[in-house]
Design a protein around this motif. Structure first.
Motif, short mmCIF file in Angstrom:
data_model
loop_
_atom_site.label_atom_id
_atom_site.label_comp_id
_atom_site.label_asym_id
_atom_site.label_seq_id
_atom_site.Cartn_x
_atom_site.Cartn_y
_atom_site.Cartn_z
N LYS A 220 0.80 -1.22 0.00
CA LYS A 220 0.00 0.00 0.00
C LYS A 220 0.84 1.27 0.00
O LYS A 220 0.32 2.35 -0.30
CB LYS A 220 -0.88 0.05 1.27
N ARG B 161 1.99 2.27 2.89
CA ARG B 161 1.35 2.85 4.08
C ARG B 161 2.38 3.11 5.16
O ARG B 161 3.23 2.25 5.44
CB ARG B 161 0.30 1.86 4.59
N SER C 71 -7.80 -0.69 4.25
CA SER C 71 -8.45 -0.69 2.95
C SER C 71 -7.45 -1.10 1.87
O SER C 71 -6.25 -0.81 1.99
CB SER C 71 -9.02 0.70 2.66
N ASN D 88 -6.31 -0.23 -1.00
CA ASN D 88 -5.94 0.75 -2.01
C ASN D 88 -4.49 1.18 -1.80
O ASN D 88 -3.91 0.92 -0.75
CB ASN D 88 -6.85 1.98 -1.90
N SER E 279 -10.62 4.83 -1.23
CA SER E 279 -10.73 3.41 -0.87
C SER E 279 -11.46 2.64 -1.97
O SER E 279 -12.28 3.20 -2.69
CB SER E 279 -11.47 3.26 0.45
N GLU F 287 -15.69 3.46 5.05
CA GLU F 287 -15.11 2.59 6.06
C GLU F 287 -15.94 2.60 7.35
O GLU F 287 -16.85 3.40 7.51
CB GLU F 287 -13.67 3.02 6.37
MG MG Z 1 -7.73 3.30 4.23
#
Ligand code: MG
Ligand code: AMP
Length: 333
Positions: free
Chosen positions: A53, A55, A140, A142, A148, A177
């Motif tokens: 991701k 992230r 999520s 994405n 998302s 979400e």
């Molecule tokens: Mg998210």
């Protein structure tokens, strides 16, 4: 890595569950948005989620369970308020934050001593988690900062080649979400507005603290950029002149040679240029279900600018308002 797309049938759910057990990461549908799951007990698998991701590692993941009794597997203590939420609203689009058990790796919680727990209201998701036989942590599915995903194709567009599998269960019903409530402090506190209306939860647990307009991130996820398509998003604050301002702003964009599209409620359709109009549907539920998909659509259709109708902050409207605010980065008209 080749990303396999599996239609959600019992055989494919078994295959995806086995991938999770073996430490692979798998995208799966829930009623809110698609999640990118890993076996929550395997730190090396959890790390793959952050890599795929892009992230930040201090942004914690939600642990998804298939049975309410599993809360005690990951949480050390469940206060009465959280018990009521679990009893009344799980499975559903709500997440409770609790003190964690040692068994939950730091990589899942971003180093926090708390864990976020949710039981999704999706048969495919529940079957997958049950079959895997372990809690499945998932953000999520994405690329970080993008809208998302609410369809398997959204996941594929972002993560093709970066994950093992996508379990395709069709379009998500809720589209935003989960609502996240923190039960580790003195009073329950809203960390994220979401698919379950706060008002409904308050009917069961009493008042929930909401910190509005705070510049301080209450939880790690709140400080990051979110939900942004490549096009520039502007949001019309919800008041009686919103449609008029949207029409004027649209005309200004066009006169400057920009390609703009409007997202507004169906009832306002006739006020806008039909060739550059996306309907948000007839209700806030429709808007929530369609929002992320429409933001992605604006990129696919090559728009420079999205002009979105704002909503009133009540019920599921609060979660739409929150996503719109983040998507536009404060650019209100
Ligand atoms: Mg998210
Ligand atoms: P997402 O970012 O869409 O994957 O959803 C996960 C979100 O849940 C995070 O960004 C946080 O806002 C929230 N969350 C997860 N775990 C925790 C936790 N232990 N404490 C507070 N918030 C959490």
């Amino acid at each position: 890595m080749e990303t396999q797309i599996y239609q959600s049938n019992q055989l494919n759910i078994k295959t995806c569950a086995r991938l999770l057990q073996e430490g692979e990461i798998v995208a799966f549908p829930t009623e809110t948005v698609y999640g990118l799951g890993a076996n929550a007990f395997l730190p090396d698998s959890v790390k793959k989620i952050y890599e795929a991701k892009g992230r930040p590692s201090d942004n914690p993941l939600i642990v998804h369970i298939a049975d309410k009794t599993w809360v005690d597997v990951v949480a050390d203590f469940v206060p009465d308020g959280a018990k009521k939420v679990i009893e009344n609203f799980m499975p559903g689009p709500v997440t409770v934050v609790l003190k964690k058990k040692k068994i939950v790796p730091d990589s899942v919680t971003g180093g926090l001593d708390t864990v976020a727990v949710r039981m999704p209201d999706s048969k495919v998701a529940l079957d997958l988690i049950l079959e895997a036989g372990v809690p499945v942590c998932a953000p999520s599915a994405n690329t970080s900062s993008k809208p998302s995903p609410t369809k398997a194709s959204h996941v594929y567009d972002d993560l093709n080649g970066k994950i093992s599998a996508i379990l395709d269960g069709g379009e998500c019903e809720v589209g935003v979400e989960s609502t996240v409530i923190d039960f580790t402090g003195e009073k329950p506190r809203l960390l994220r507005a979401g698919g379950m209306a706060l008002e409904k939860i308050e009917e069961v647990v009493g008042e929930i603290e909401v910190v509005r307009g705070s510049t301080v991130a209450l939880c790690p996820g709140m400080k990051y950029k979110h939900y942004s398509p490549s096009s520039e998003v502007f949001v019309a604050t919800a008041d009686e002149n919103a449609v008029g301002r949207m029409v004027a702003f649209y005309e200004k964009c066009v006169s400057e040679g920009k390609k703009a599209v409007v997202i507004a409620m169906e009832e306002n359709a006739r006020d806008f240029d039909q060739n550059h109009f996306y309907s948000a549907g007839k209700s806030y539920e429709d808007y929530a279900r369609k929002l992320f998909s429409l933001l992605r659509q604006s990129d696919d259709d090559g728009y420079d600018i999205v002009i979105a109708q704002g909503v009133e902050e009540k019920g599921i409207g609060s979660s739409i308002a929150n996503r719109l605010e983040k998507a536009c980065g404060g650019k209100f008209i």
